[in-house]
Every structure is written in structure tokens, then in C-alpha cells.
Design an enzyme around this catalytic site. Structure first.
Site, PDB file in Angstrom:
ATOM      1  N   CYS A  28       0.937  -1.267  -0.082  1.00  0.00           N
ATOM      2  CA  CYS A  28      -0.250  -0.113   0.102  1.00  0.00           C
ATOM      3  C   CYS A  28       1.089   1.230  -0.160  1.00  0.00           C
ATOM      4  O   CYS A  28       1.411   1.668   1.044  1.00  0.00           O
ATOM      5  CB  CYS A  28      -0.874  -0.053   1.227  1.00  0.00           C
ATOM      6  SG  CYS A  28      -1.915   1.397   1.562  1.00  0.00           S
ATOM      7  N   CYS A  31      -0.141   4.068   2.345  1.00  0.00           N
ATOM      8  CA  CYS A  31       0.219   3.614   3.743  1.00  0.00           C
ATOM      9  C   CYS A  31       1.716   4.132   4.014  1.00  0.00           C
ATOM     10  O   CYS A  31       2.123   4.624   5.324  1.00  0.00           O
ATOM     11  CB  CYS A  31      -0.012   2.278   4.054  1.00  0.00           C
ATOM     12  SG  CYS A  31      -1.841   1.447   3.679  1.00  0.00           S
TER      13      CYS A  31
END
Length: 112
Positions: A28, A31
Site C-alpha cells: 500500500c 500507507c
């Protein structure tokens, strides 16, 4: 740096105090991009905020239990109770504001 949670340790990590839970994944990119800013928040609120990181890919049960369906997701807890949640690619400023409400907001610090 935060504490990496597992299914076994998660309940104890969020049971008391002000806790920011960062649901993230190794693939991700948003993230990973937010992680340094989120870790800095724990330093800024030293003693007043605990950062708990949950690698959702490795801890699917925690994500299921909290109904986390997208990443990044940030869940804020006060003494074991969820008080706020940010998902859908929040900005570092959004997270900072939510942490400020959590730490400084008193009993009704929830914004929704």
C-alpha cells in the site's frame, strides 16, 4: 516507531490510554508514504499517544473484527473504545487533527 500488533497482542495494546491504530499493508503505497508522519505524531505526543501498527495482510482477523475494508485506515481508541476512524486515503493533516481531538478533546473528543 510504534508497536506492531498481532491478533494476540492487539486487545491489550488498545485497552488503555489514547491509541492510534494504523492499518497498513506492505504493498500500500499511500500507507508507506504516511508512515513517517504518523510515527512523528507519537514522538510529538510522547507519553500521551501510543501508535499501534497492524499489518492487515498478516493480521486479517483484526481487520475483519474492526470492519477495516480499505487501507490506509486509522482507528483512534480511548481506553479501549473506538472514538474516531479515518479511511479513504486521509492526509497527514487529517490524521494530525484527529489525534489532536483524541489527546486534547476530553471525553467527547469524537468527531463522528
Amino acid at each position: 516507531m510504534g508497536v506492531e500488533a498481532t491478533v494476540e497482542t492487539f486487545p491489550g495494546l488498545v485497552a488503555s490510554g489514547n491509541v492510534l491504530v494504523d492499518f497498513w499493508g506492505p504493498r500500500c503505497m499511500p500507507c508507506l508514504a504516511l508512515m513517517p508522519a504518523v510515527e512523528k505524531l507519537e514522538e510529538e505526543y510522547e507519553g500521551g499517544l501510543t501508535l499501534v501498527k497492524v499489518n492487515a495482510a498478516e493480521n486479517r482477523q483484526i481487520a475483519r473484527d474492526l470492519k477495516v475494508i480499505a487501507m490506509p485506515t486509522f482507528v483512534l481508541f480511548r481506553d479501549g473504545a473506538e472514538v474516531e476512524r479515518l479511511s479513504g486515503n486521509p492526509s497527514a493533516a487529517d490524521i494530525r487533527a484527529a489525534v489532536s481531538r483524541l489527546v486534547e478533546g476530553g471525553e467527547d473528543g469524537s468527531a463522528g
